[in-house]
Write a protein that holds these residues in place. Structure first.
Motif, short mmCIF file in Angstrom:
data_model
loop_
_atom_site.label_atom_id
_atom_site.label_comp_id
_atom_site.label_asym_id
_atom_site.label_seq_id
_atom_site.Cartn_x
_atom_site.Cartn_y
_atom_site.Cartn_z
N GLU A 242 0.83 -1.21 0.00
CA GLU A 242 0.00 0.00 0.00
C GLU A 242 0.86 1.26 0.00
O GLU A 242 0.58 2.23 -0.72
CB GLU A 242 -0.92 0.00 1.22
CG GLU A 242 -2.00 -1.07 1.18
CD GLU A 242 -2.73 -1.22 2.50
OE1 GLU A 242 -3.94 -1.50 2.47
OE2 GLU A 242 -2.09 -1.08 3.56
N TYR A 250 -0.78 6.08 -6.79
CA TYR A 250 -2.04 5.33 -6.73
C TYR A 250 -2.76 5.63 -5.41
O TYR A 250 -2.19 6.22 -4.50
CB TYR A 250 -1.77 3.84 -6.92
CG TYR A 250 -1.18 3.53 -8.27
CD1 TYR A 250 -2.00 3.30 -9.37
CD2 TYR A 250 0.20 3.50 -8.44
CE1 TYR A 250 -1.45 3.07 -10.63
CE2 TYR A 250 0.76 3.27 -9.70
CZ TYR A 250 -0.07 3.05 -10.78
OH TYR A 250 0.47 2.83 -12.03
N SER A 251 -4.01 5.19 -5.32
CA SER A 251 -4.83 5.51 -4.15
C SER A 251 -5.33 4.23 -3.48
O SER A 251 -6.47 3.80 -3.71
CB SER A 251 -6.02 6.38 -4.56
OG SER A 251 -5.58 7.58 -5.18
N PRO A 252 -4.47 3.60 -2.63
CA PRO A 252 -4.88 2.34 -1.99
C PRO A 252 -5.71 2.54 -0.73
O PRO A 252 -6.07 1.56 -0.08
CB PRO A 252 -3.54 1.70 -1.64
CG PRO A 252 -2.65 2.87 -1.36
CD PRO A 252 -3.08 3.95 -2.30
N GLY A 253 -6.01 3.80 -0.40
CA GLY A 253 -6.72 4.05 0.86
C GLY A 253 -5.74 4.09 2.01
O GLY A 253 -4.54 4.35 1.84
N ASP A 260 -8.89 -4.07 1.27
CA ASP A 260 -10.27 -3.64 1.03
C ASP A 260 -10.43 -3.32 -0.46
O ASP A 260 -9.51 -3.51 -1.25
CB ASP A 260 -10.61 -2.42 1.90
CG ASP A 260 -9.59 -1.28 1.74
OD1 ASP A 260 -8.92 -1.23 0.68
OD2 ASP A 260 -9.48 -0.47 2.66
N GLN A 262 -10.62 -0.53 -2.04
CA GLN A 262 -9.78 0.54 -2.57
C GLN A 262 -8.36 0.04 -2.83
O GLN A 262 -7.75 0.38 -3.85
CB GLN A 262 -9.75 1.71 -1.58
CG GLN A 262 -9.23 3.00 -2.21
CD GLN A 262 -9.50 4.22 -1.35
OE1 GLN A 262 -10.21 4.14 -0.35
NE2 GLN A 262 -8.94 5.35 -1.72
N THR A 263 -7.85 -0.80 -1.93
CA THR A 263 -6.50 -1.36 -2.13
C THR A 263 -6.49 -2.26 -3.36
O THR A 263 -5.58 -2.21 -4.20
CB THR A 263 -6.07 -2.17 -0.90
OG1 THR A 263 -6.07 -1.33 0.25
CG2 THR A 263 -4.66 -2.73 -1.10
N ALA A 265 -8.47 -2.12 -5.95
CA ALA A 265 -8.59 -1.29 -7.15
C ALA A 265 -7.26 -0.64 -7.51
O ALA A 265 -6.90 -0.54 -8.69
CB ALA A 265 -9.66 -0.22 -6.94
N ALA A 266 -6.51 -0.21 -6.49
CA ALA A 266 -5.20 0.42 -6.74
C ALA A 266 -4.22 -0.59 -7.32
O ALA A 266 -3.43 -0.26 -8.22
CB ALA A 266 -4.65 1.01 -5.45
N GLU A 269 -5.14 -1.12 -10.93
CA GLU A 269 -4.73 0.03 -11.74
C GLU A 269 -3.23 -0.01 -12.02
O GLU A 269 -2.79 0.23 -13.16
CB GLU A 269 -5.10 1.33 -11.03
CG GLU A 269 -4.82 2.57 -11.87
CD GLU A 269 -5.10 3.87 -11.12
OE1 GLU A 269 -4.75 4.94 -11.67
OE2 GLU A 269 -5.65 3.81 -10.00
#
Length: 314
Positions: A242, A250-253, A260, A262-263, A265-266, A269
């Motif tokens: 992360e 990137y935005s892993p939260g 989760d 968001q992680t 999705a990052a 990506e």
């Protein structure tokens, strides 16, 4: 006059204490020209305790490191330099005494292996491959470079999570060399370190299998060779994934070690931007790839341009 005498007495006492400490230091084979505090700082730093720079000043970091060492060594926790501290520092191998007992070597082999260092067979013995790993580890850890296992290295390995993200003494590269050799490619010594032969063998394999050619470790190469992760990702591993994603735009939260949405999705990506299959799975191969990759978030580049000092210390 009374005040003058008080200060004179305090000065004499301070000088006596300094001379006493210097005498103790010399008794333990320390250089006469070096401050006892600086020598203790150097010994503590060599053992993996962060006492700050070897500047001879007894600051909070030095006292904290002394207390930490005294606690772990079972000494009275005073935060001061004394005979017991100096004697224990010497006996703990601050000067580089080799450690060869099988249980300790086995523990260090397992820890280094889990951090991505190619140690060879995990058998409690210091063999040629273990010597390569120790040489590379001590260099990367800013310890005195040593191919033998010393207490300084044992303490550092026990206290720090120094992962191998380079193509030197790399466990992943060791597996790649092994696979390529079995398939008839000449990699040179199988040691987990890139040399001209390994680089050429990877290029030849990539060309023969219509893969992108770069001669380095990458998930596409590892997938083609059917090299899989050797162990599951821990919470600490995921936090580092992360953190690296965040540094690369990137935005892993939250960097919390929790997989989760968001992680995931990052990760997807990043994998898409890097030309990999977007699985969204956190793996040790992904962690290793992030350690050497210059891939940045396409969304970040669109907003800020190509340059981003993610891992350049800026």
């Amino acid at each position: 006059m009374a005040k003058h005498n008080i200060w004179a007495g305090a000065g004499a006492l301070g000088l006596a204490l300094l001379l006493s400490t210097a005498s103790i230091a010399q008794d333990y084979g320390m250089p006469a020209a070096q401050s006892p505090v600086a020598t203790v700082q150097e010994m503590l730093n060599n053992l993996g305790y962060d006492s700050g720079p070897n500047d001879g000043l007894m600051g909070p970091k030095t006292r904290s490191a002394i207390r930490e060492f005294q606690t772990e060594a079972g000494l009275p926790v005073t935060g001061k330099i004394d005979d017991e501290l100096l004697g224990q520092l010497q006996s703990n191998g601050a000067q580089g005494r080799s450690v060869e007992d099988e249980a300790t070597v086995l523990r260090v082999e397992n820890k280094l292996d889990s951090l991505g260092w190619a140690v060879g067979a995990i058998d409690g013995k210091i063999d040629d491959q273990m010597r390569i790993a120790l040489t590379k580890y001590t260099r990367f850890a800013d310890l005195p470079v040593n191919e033998n296992l010393t207490m300084a290295t044992v303490v550092h390995v026990d206290r720090h999570l120094l992962r191998n993200v380079a193509e030197s003494a790399s466990k992943l590269l060791w597996h790649v060399e092994t696979e390529l050799t079995q398939r008839g490619y000449r990699t040179g010594p199988i040691d987990g370190t890139t040399d001209q032969y390994t680089f050429r063998a990877i290029l030849d394999y990539e060309e023969d299998n219509d893969l992108p050619r770069n001669g380095q470790l990458n998930p596409i190469l590892l997938d083609s060779l059917e090299i899989v992760d050797s162990r599951p990702v821990t919470d600490l591993d995921l936090r580092e994934i992360e953190s690296r994603l965040l540094r690369q735009g990137y935005s892993p939260g939250a960097v919390d070690g929790v997989l989760d949405a968001q992680t995931e999705a990052a990760i997807k990506e990043y994998q898409t931007d890097a030309g990999q299959a977007p699985t969204g799975r956190p793996t040790m191969i992904l962690l290793s790839d992030l350690g050497r990759s210059d891939t940045l978030s396409s969304g970040f580049i669109a907003q800020h341009g190509e340059f981003y000092p993610h891992d350049r210390g800026e």
